[in-house]
Design an enzyme around this catalytic site. Structure first.
Site, PDB file in Angstrom:
ATOM      1  N   SER A   1       0.826  -1.200   0.149  1.00  0.00           N
ATOM      2  CA  SER A   1      -0.054  -0.213  -0.016  1.00  0.00           C
ATOM      3  C   SER A   1       0.821   1.209   0.025  1.00  0.00           C
ATOM      4  O   SER A   1       1.500   1.385  -0.973  1.00  0.00           O
ATOM      5  CB  SER A   1      -1.076  -0.079   1.094  1.00  0.00           C
ATOM      6  OG  SER A   1      -1.882   1.198   1.026  1.00  0.00           O
TER       7      SER A   1
ATOM      8  N   ASP B   1      -9.432  -3.940  -5.268  1.00  0.00           N
ATOM      9  CA  ASP B   1      -8.944  -3.031  -4.235  1.00  0.00           C
ATOM     10  C   ASP B   1      -9.622  -1.887  -4.419  1.00  0.00           C
ATOM     11  O   ASP B   1      -9.652  -1.228  -5.501  1.00  0.00           O
ATOM     12  CB  ASP B   1      -7.627  -3.171  -4.527  1.00  0.00           C
ATOM     13  CG  ASP B   1      -6.784  -2.564  -3.415  1.00  0.00           C
ATOM     14  OD1 ASP B   1      -7.350  -1.596  -2.646  1.00  0.00           O
ATOM     15  OD2 ASP B   1      -5.814  -2.574  -3.311  1.00  0.00           O
TER      16      ASP B   1
ATOM     17  N   HIS C   1      -8.041  -5.115  -1.250  1.00  0.00           N
ATOM     18  CA  HIS C   1      -6.775  -4.789  -0.783  1.00  0.00           C
ATOM     19  C   HIS C   1      -6.118  -5.478   0.026  1.00  0.00           C
ATOM     20  O   HIS C   1      -4.769  -5.702   0.330  1.00  0.00           O
ATOM     21  CB  HIS C   1      -7.225  -3.242   0.140  1.00  0.00           C
ATOM     22  CG  HIS C   1      -5.891  -2.574   0.215  1.00  0.00           C
ATOM     23  ND1 HIS C   1      -4.939  -1.920  -0.785  1.00  0.00           N
ATOM     24  CD2 HIS C   1      -5.132  -1.951   1.455  1.00  0.00           C
ATOM     25  CE1 HIS C   1      -4.189  -1.134  -0.224  1.00  0.00           C
ATOM     26  NE2 HIS C   1      -4.109  -1.154   1.046  1.00  0.00           N
TER      27      HIS C   1
END
Length: 722
Positions: free
Chosen positions: A574, A659, A694
């Protein structure tokens, strides 16, 4: 204290933010676009489609913008071609990935039970059954003196395995039981996009009520046992901006809308259950309002109002507020004030500001108050006894460790539940007697097959960064490793949003340690590992300190012969994936390999489009690129915008099609552009989970399988084949 949690280093877990799907700047694809390579033995070459935009006088081109059009079959075909290429290129490590999966699964306690926690008359817990992917949510009626009674009949609230049947992805985000124990609210996600749907279950009949609400992010019950407060996020921007009140069988009624784009909202009940707290949160400012939980039709009343730069949170106890505030206190302090007059002139200081100690969280109980603090990248708990006005400190002896609060729902509790682990100590659940400070181990995660911590060593190191800042590192390795530069090393970090890197334990990591890999976590700027100033020095116009700290840590480890560039693999996800992309551009020769997970790498295209989910709220972390100075600075480190024609390390880039935090197209575009520019023959692999988001795959075995593949790839970069 409210923190926005993103992708945690070392543990891939769900996170609430970072960019989403482009809408305003989509490109209409021509049906005559050239096809990418179909042969899975050759890398897919993404088609180029002309696109330009002028920003602050700079003409920006983006040849791969068409990949942002998720609904286009050509985009899905390209991602599938990348997956086929990755599978072909990693066929020789498939046996190792299978072996790692078996190792990790073999260490797991497949039949498992969480430590029960009491709320009201019941103890709540989750348990796993052998071979099952998901937990089962259960409860038992408390016994005499409210003690846990394992002979009491078990009541199954949610069997997530049954609920997940037929779903590619399934997650329960939270469970909320009414004060009278009769109704259960729970939130589910079946795509990985983190848009959770609210459901209500009657626990007396076991029936699901017809009430259902999409895109719910937080929930709180009123004391009438029928009124539910919840926050709903916007369908497009994913900003949590509207608060509703609802009773089962009736339509929700909006009670608050947050108009300022930099703020999101959440609701929660105070620990004593007497108030519903409405928290409005931006990166640099917060506001809290309160509503008596027994008067759910009343208005939310401000506590201190909203003041730019003032961050605070509140706890209530016996008509008094305990306020954690950064007013005149960079690292926060704790004050107390009457409920009726909570303004600063009525404050009485309970915990003074300390520039070396950050006040992180406060829990107020009937007889005690617990303050969680962080200093020198380590956590501790301090307990205040209201009766004798004394303090006790709970801290630990390991050189590096992770100690956090756990859910202690009972307001009248006399023990405080904590989670403890270190790189060599498996996750442990503790009850701390709040009067004496005595610790009782309730559970330690069992490593099946045996685990001898004495075979491993962990230690803390300090690196002096280029500007003189001292950056802490946490290291773990198997005893006997040679410090002559030959050891394989995995270096990880995160470094954004004020999220600290924690020195955790990992069952999966044992497979690396047993093979001689040294694992180091870098507590770089951008987190709050060393206090709030540590975050400030790694954000906005100081963001490059995050990257410099990581590079300086790597240089230090090479200089001290902990490893060498040919033996150094790095990993981040991320915002930690942004870190990976940035340092790979800056110092590609320093690293053998890079695993960038769900990486935030297309910074400028994301941050320039205010219509994207969560983008405007990110301005306070990264900067507003409509301002020339911020644009130039962000442009200078954005990984996608700084790819050059040169050699790069081997790279594995992983993402999820659904995501919602870092859209799949960021890593897809990054890999496409990098493949067109790099001059080396090192691996460049893109692996997309076509049914997740995610946090990766749902289900414990599916998650282990993904981790095993990632580790097998890293081991292959070190030349380790078994």
């Amino acid at each position: 204290m409210i923190l926005t949690q993103k992708y945690l280093p070392g543990v891939f877990v769900p996170s609430p933010k970072i960019p989403a799907i482009l809408t305003a700047l989509m490109i209409a694809m021509s049906s005559t676009l050239p096809a990418f390579a179909a042969d899975s033995a050759a890398p897919p070459i993404a088609a180029k489609a002309a696109w330009q935009e002028t920003r602050h006088g700079e003409v920006v081109t983006d040849d791969y913008r068409w990949l942002q059009k998720k609904e286009d079959p050509k985009v899905i075909a390209h991602l599938e071609a990348e997956n086929a290429y990755t599978e072909a290129m990693t066929r020789d490590i498939a046996p190792l990935a299978d072996k790692l999966f078996a190792e990790i699964k073999g260490r797991m306690q497949e039949v498992d039970l969480s430590v029960p926690a009491r709320t009201g008359k019941y103890y709540y817990y989750t348990r796993f059954e052998a071979g099952k992917q998901y937990p089962i949510n259960c409860r038992r009626l408390a016994g005499a003196n409210l003690a846990y009674d394992d002979k009491a009949p078990e009541e199954i609230l949610l069997n997530q395995n049954e609920m997940a049947e037929g779903q590619k992805f399934f997650a329960v985000a939270g469970t909320f039981v009414s004060p009278d124990d009769a109704l259960l609210v729970y939130l589910t996600d079946t795509t990985g996009y983190r848009q959770f749907e609210l459901h209500v279950k009657d626990l007396k009949t076991g029936k699901l009520l017809p009430d259902s609400v999409p895109r719910v992010t937080s929930v709180a019950w009123a004391l009438d046992n029928k009124t539910i407060f919840f926050v709903q996020e916007d369908a497009t921007t994913k900003r949590s901006d509207r608060v509703f009140r609802m009773t089962p069988g009736s339509a929700p009624v909006e009670v608050y809308h947050e108009p300022v784009e930099q703020f999101s909202v959440q609701v929660e009940a105070s620990r004593d259950g007497k108030f519903i707290l409405l928290d409005m949160v931006a990166t640099d400012t917060t506001e809290t309002r309160m509503l008596a939980a027994d008067k759910p039709l009343g208005p939310f009343r401000p506590v201190l109002g909203r003041e730019k730069g003032h961050r605070y949170s509140v706890e209530h106890r016996k008509g008094e507020l305990f306020i954690t505030t950064n007013k005149e206190a960079k690292n926060f302090r704790l004050v107390r004030a009457p409920l009726a007059t909570p303004g600063p002139k009525f404050w009485k200081e309970l915990v003074k500001h300390d520039k070396a100690v950050m006040v992180r969280e406060v829990d107020a109980f009937r007889d005690f108050l617990v303050v969680m603090e962080k200093s020198n990248a380590l956590n501790r708990a301090r307990i205040y006894n209201f009766k004798n006005k004394s303090w006790k400190t709970v801290q630990f002896d390991d050189p590096v460790y992770m100690a956090t609060r756990m859910r202690t729902p009972a307001y009248d509790a006399t023990s405080y539940r904590m989670a403890y682990q270190s790189p060599v100590t498996p996750a442990t659940v503790l009850d701390v007697d709040m009067a004496s400070g005595a610790r009782k181990v309730l559970k330690r995660v069992e490593v099946v097959g045996g685990y001898d911590a004495s075979r491993f060593e962990s230690k803390g190191l300090w690196v002096t960064a280029r500007d003189g800042a001292r950056v802490p590192l946490s290291a773990v390795y198997k005893k006997g490793v040679k410090f002559d530069g030959s050891a394989p090393m995995l270096l990880t970090s995160y470094g954004s949003y004020g999220i600290a890197t924690e020195a955790n334990f990992s069952i999966g990591r044992l497979s690396l340690l047993e093979r001689g890999v040294i694992v180091v976590q870098a507590h770089i700027r951008g987190g709050t590992d060393m206090g709030e100033a540590w975050h400030d020095d790694g954000m906005l116009m100081k963001k490059k300190n995050t990257f410099y700290d990581f590079i300086d840590a790597a240089d230090f480890l090479v200089k001290e012969k902990w490893t060498s560039p040919s033996r150094l693999v790095i990993q981040g996800g991320s915002a930690g994936g942004l870190l990976m992309g940035a340092v790979a551009n800056m110092r590609p020769e320093l690293f053998r390999g890079v695993h960038a997970a769900v990486p935030f790498v297309d910074v400028m295209n994301t941050m320039m489009d205010a219509t994207l989910p969560l983008t405007t709220g990110e301005y306070l972390e990264w900067g507003n690129p409509t301002e020339k100075a911020a644009y130039d600075y962000m442009r200078s480190y954005s990984p996608y915008d700084n790819i050059e024609r040169k050699a790069y390390p081997a790279m594995l880039v992983t993402t999820g099609l659904n995501d919602s935090q870092v859209m799949y197209w960021e890593p897809a575009k990054y890999v496409a552009k990098l493949r067109a520019h790099k001059t080396d023959n090192n691996d460049l692999l893109l692996k997309t989970n076509m049914g997740a988001g995610h946090g990766g795959a749902s289900g414990r075995y599916n998650a282990v399988k993904e981790s095993a593949f990632n580790m097998a790839w890293m081991l292959s970069q070190w030349g380790i084949k078994e």
